[in-house]
Structure formats: C-alpha cells, structure tokens
Design a protein around this motif. Sequence first.
Motif, PDB file in Angstrom:
ATOM      1  N   GLU A  55       3.291   5.283  -5.860  1.00 18.84           N
ATOM      2  CA  GLU A  55       3.260   5.181  -7.292  1.00 18.84           C
ATOM      3  C   GLU A  55       1.887   6.004  -7.761  1.00 18.84           C
ATOM      4  OE1 GLU A  55       2.645   1.414  -9.255  1.00 18.84           O
ATOM      5  OE2 GLU A  55       3.910   0.296  -7.844  1.00 18.84           O
ATOM      6  N   ARG A  56       0.999   6.129  -6.946  1.00 21.11           N
ATOM      7  CA  ARG A  56      -0.259   6.738  -7.352  1.00 21.11           C
ATOM      8  C   ARG A  56       0.106   8.154  -7.463  1.00 21.11           C
ATOM      9  NH1 ARG A  56      -4.200   6.726  -2.551  1.00 21.11           N
ATOM     10  NH2 ARG A  56      -2.471   7.969  -2.017  1.00 21.11           N
ATOM     11  N   ILE A  67       0.735  -1.133   0.028  1.00 18.42           N
ATOM     12  CA  ILE A  67       0.181   0.109   0.127  1.00 18.42           C
ATOM     13  C   ILE A  67       0.857   1.104  -0.136  1.00 18.42           C
ATOM     14  CG2 ILE A  67      -1.351   1.373   1.447  1.00 18.42           C
ATOM     15  CD1 ILE A  67      -2.878  -1.153   2.120  1.00 18.42           C
ATOM     16  N   SER A  76       0.671  15.273 -18.255  1.00 15.95           N
ATOM     17  CA  SER A  76       0.488  14.963 -19.561  1.00 15.95           C
ATOM     18  C   SER A  76      -0.940  16.078 -19.988  1.00 15.95           C
ATOM     19  CB  SER A  76       0.177  13.336 -19.844  1.00 15.95           C
ATOM     20  OG  SER A  76      -1.060  13.167 -19.709  1.00 15.95           O
ATOM     21  N   ARG A  77      -1.886  16.031 -18.946  1.00 19.71           N
ATOM     22  CA  ARG A  77      -2.958  16.573 -19.240  1.00 19.71           C
ATOM     23  C   ARG A  77      -2.594  18.151 -19.605  1.00 19.71           C
ATOM     24  NH1 ARG A  77      -6.419  15.843 -14.312  1.00 19.71           N
ATOM     25  NH2 ARG A  77      -5.162  13.957 -14.169  1.00 19.71           N
ATOM     26  N   GLU A  86       2.237  12.773 -12.898  1.00 23.05           N
ATOM     27  CA  GLU A  86       2.376  12.384 -14.282  1.00 23.05           C
ATOM     28  C   GLU A  86       1.269  12.581 -15.383  1.00 23.05           C
ATOM     29  OE1 GLU A  86       5.315  11.172 -17.012  1.00 23.05           O
ATOM     30  OE2 GLU A  86       5.683  10.550 -14.865  1.00 23.05           O
ATOM     31  N   ALA A  87      -0.020  12.326 -14.709  1.00 22.33           N
ATOM     32  CA  ALA A  87      -1.308  12.556 -15.588  1.00 22.33           C
ATOM     33  C   ALA A  87      -1.472  13.835 -15.776  1.00 22.33           C
ATOM     34  CB  ALA A  87      -2.442  11.889 -14.888  1.00 22.33           C
ATOM     35  N   ARG A 124      -0.978  18.132 -23.052  1.00 23.81           N
ATOM     36  CA  ARG A 124      -2.022  18.159 -24.087  1.00 23.81           C
ATOM     37  C   ARG A 124      -2.888  19.369 -24.197  1.00 23.81           C
ATOM     38  NH1 ARG A 124      -5.513  13.281 -22.401  1.00 23.81           N
ATOM     39  NH2 ARG A 124      -3.858  13.379 -20.781  1.00 23.81           N
ATOM     40  N   ALA A 167       2.014   8.713 -10.580  1.00 22.74           N
ATOM     41  CA  ALA A 167       1.041   8.843 -11.498  1.00 22.74           C
ATOM     42  C   ALA A 167       0.169  10.095 -11.783  1.00 22.74           C
ATOM     43  CB  ALA A 167       0.248   7.465 -11.461  1.00 22.74           C
ATOM     44  N   ARG A 168      -0.228  10.496 -10.598  1.00 24.91           N
ATOM     45  CA  ARG A 168      -1.077  11.739 -10.497  1.00 24.91           C
ATOM     46  C   ARG A 168      -0.394  12.815 -11.093  1.00 24.91           C
ATOM     47  NH1 ARG A 168      -4.042  11.209  -4.801  1.00 24.91           N
ATOM     48  NH2 ARG A 168      -5.702  10.193  -5.465  1.00 24.91           N
ATOM     49  N   LEU A 207       2.265   1.646  -3.390  1.00 19.35           N
ATOM     50  CA  LEU A 207       1.156   2.080  -4.296  1.00 19.35           C
ATOM     51  C   LEU A 207       0.968   3.579  -3.972  1.00 19.35           C
ATOM     52  CD1 LEU A 207      -1.091  -1.082  -4.264  1.00 19.35           C
ATOM     53  CD2 LEU A 207      -0.067   0.220  -6.412  1.00 19.35           C
ATOM     54  N   ALA A 208       0.940   4.098  -2.936  1.00 19.78           N
ATOM     55  CA  ALA A 208       0.620   5.282  -2.514  1.00 19.78           C
ATOM     56  C   ALA A 208       1.662   6.227  -3.306  1.00 19.78           C
ATOM     57  CB  ALA A 208       0.659   5.740  -0.955  1.00 19.78           C
TER      58      ALA A 208
END
Lengths: 122, 301
Positions: free
Chosen positions: B123-124, B117, B134-135, B130-131, B138, B127-128, B120-121
């Motif tokens: 990683e999350r 966990i 990327s948003r 990163e997202a 874009r 990823a957030r 993952l926290a």
Amino acid sequence: MAARHVSGIRLLLVGMVVWGVACASSPTPREEIAQARLAIDQAAQDDAERHAPGEMKKAREKLDRAQEMMRRERYTAARRLADEAKVDAQIAEAKATRQRAKSTVKSMEETVEMLKKEYTDE
Amino acid sequence: MSDERKPTQDAAAKRGAKTSLVVITLVTIALLSSCASPEPPRVVPDIRSDLEEVQNDDRISRHAPVQLYEAEKAVERLERAADRDQQDRIDHLAYLARHQIELARVAAETEAYQERIEELAQERDEARLEAATSRAERASRRAEELRSQLTELDTRQTDRGLIVTMSDVLFALDEAELQPAARDALEQVAGLLQEYPDRKVIVEGHTDSLGSEQYNRELSRRRAAAVARVLERNGVSSNRLEVRGLGESRPIAPNDSKAGRLENRRVEIVLQRTSGSGSGSRAGRSDSDGSTRPEVSAGPP
C-alpha cells in the motif's frame, strides 16, 4: 539354570532402566539449564525486558533457582525449573516480537495515511 | 531400594525361572508406581479445552502451526502423566502446556501483524507512486498556469518592431527580482531574439504613477536591467541590448484604477524593425522620444 539366572538379572536391569525412564531423571539437567539461559539471552536481545518484564523476571528467578537446585543435587527440581524458565523466556520474546510488529504496523499505517492525504487533498 | 534385594535373594534360592520372572515383573511395577500419584488433576480438562479453542482457531493453525504442534505435544504429555504422576510433576507439565498454548496465540498474532506489514508495504509503495504522480501533476498544472500567464506576456507588432510586454506579476512587489516563471518566459524570448541577431533590442521598464517620479524611474530601470541580464545570460549579446528606465512617463492605461495601474507596470522588450545602431525613433510614441532620451540608462553590465 545358570543361564536362566543371568537372564533374570538382565530382566532386572531392564526393569531399572524402565524405572529410570518413567521417572525421567537422567542425572544432571545441564542441557535444560543451558537452553533456559539461551532462551533468556535471546529474549533480552529482543528487548523483552521492556515489553514483557514480568515474564523475564520469572524466567531469571527460575533459572537462578534451577542452578541452586543443581548445586544441591536435586536434579528433578532443577530440570523442571529450567524448563519453566525456558518457556517463560520464550513467551517474553514472543510478546516482544509481537509488540515490535504491532508498532511497525502502526507507523506504516501512519505513513500510508500521510501519503494518501498528500494526493487526496489538493 | 530394599525391594531390589528380593529377586536376588530369590535367585540365590535357586527357585524356578518362572517364579523369578514373576517377581522381577512385580518389582518393576512396584518401582514404577513409586513415582506415580493417584491425585486426580483438575487442571487437565481445562487445558485440553483451551487447546481445542486454539486448534479451532484457523488463524492460529495457519499462522503458528509449529507452536500449535508444540502445544499439542505438551498437552498430550500432561494427559499421559495426569492419571499416574505426582501432583508436582503434573503441575509442572500443566505449566508448560499452558505456556505452549499461549505461545501459539502470541505467535499467531505476530504473524497476522507480519501479514499486515506486507500488505502495508505494498500500500505504501502504491501510495508513494500515487503521491509522486500527483506531485508531478500539480507541478505540471502549475507550469501550465505559468505558461498561460506567459501568453499574457503578449507580443505585438508595431512600427517600432516586435514588442514583448512582461506584466507586473512577473516581478515581486517593488522589487526588480524576477519570478522563476518570468525566467522561463525570457528564455523563450531570448530564443526568439536570437533568430534576429543583427537587430537591436531595447528593454524598457515602466511603472504606474504611484510613488515619486524618481523612484519610479529607478525601479523601472532596475527591472529592465534584470530582464536584460536574463536575456544576456540566455545568449543575447550585450552589444545589442539597451536598457531604459521610463518610469511613469508612458502609461498605456489610465492610472486611476487598479487594473489600469497594473497594466502600466510592465517591461517591454522591443526587437527593433531595422538593424543599425539608432533606436526606433519613428515609432508611434515618437512625440516623447526627445524628452525621455536623457533618462535612458546605459546597457547592462
């Protein structure tokens, strides 16, 4: 002679204490029963009824029987049942906790997966 | 219990202290053995090897050291009891020992999940980020695309003055509503216009030849008016603005091709060369000046 006699009685008393400890039967296992009940309550709060219904059932049944044995003054049996009820409840709680952790892992993996998709698929 | 009377009797008989001591010891041993049982417990070695399995699992010793310790204690207690206690007590201690071992296993698995966990926290969070990045990328890419569209909103100097042409793509089909990108472009145009505050601005709408003339005039006027409204909202005084709906009357390309028609559907913003109230009638299109003038609509509301 009298002094030696007294020490003989003292030795007898020591012997009886040793006997008592060896058979591990201090009179009433109230403490053990209270601990078993506490363990069951804690497990229930942790949603163990759902994740480990078998263990919870065993724990409750044993606690009931322990109390019954208490009433009948069969303290050794009562103590054993209470101790077993406690570990049953502890297992149930541990399983519930494990299940929750597992679900958390799963949902977090999904979240990460989703986020990664967002920036890998354009 | 009747045994207990023996030493008392012996003492009463006033025998030697040595003798009484021996007897007391014997009685004690007798009492001790009264709760013992010589039954050989078969489960004990099984539980011991189960414990060893758990002990040798370094995930368990790492993740559940407390539970492992409890399990070791329970097994040792069982083993101490095994060769002298009654079967039911051994069974009881075996039950506890087995459960302690199980507890260590479950606790270790839970702890492993907890570690996952935490991973993952992280990683999350990454990823957030990163997202979000990327948003943003874009979005800026899209803005870039729009900007390049806006450069197609070409500006040219003519006899009439500076003409900014907004292409059809900045409007929804058959609508006078401007796309958001057009608004951004018009902000810039408005900025430019305000650098020449004394010059008149004519906003002319044009269409292709498809559809009725009247409809086209109306649509072109509405589009021109929409543009004028945005300019006005961006600080261009309505006194300087004039809106004209010219319909299909002034094509800049042949209407027999799709590309040509696309070019013809446009709004032109004319920043007149000279100040003053008159419209630029001396421009290259002066031939149509007279005929279109009656169709010119009033300024924006």
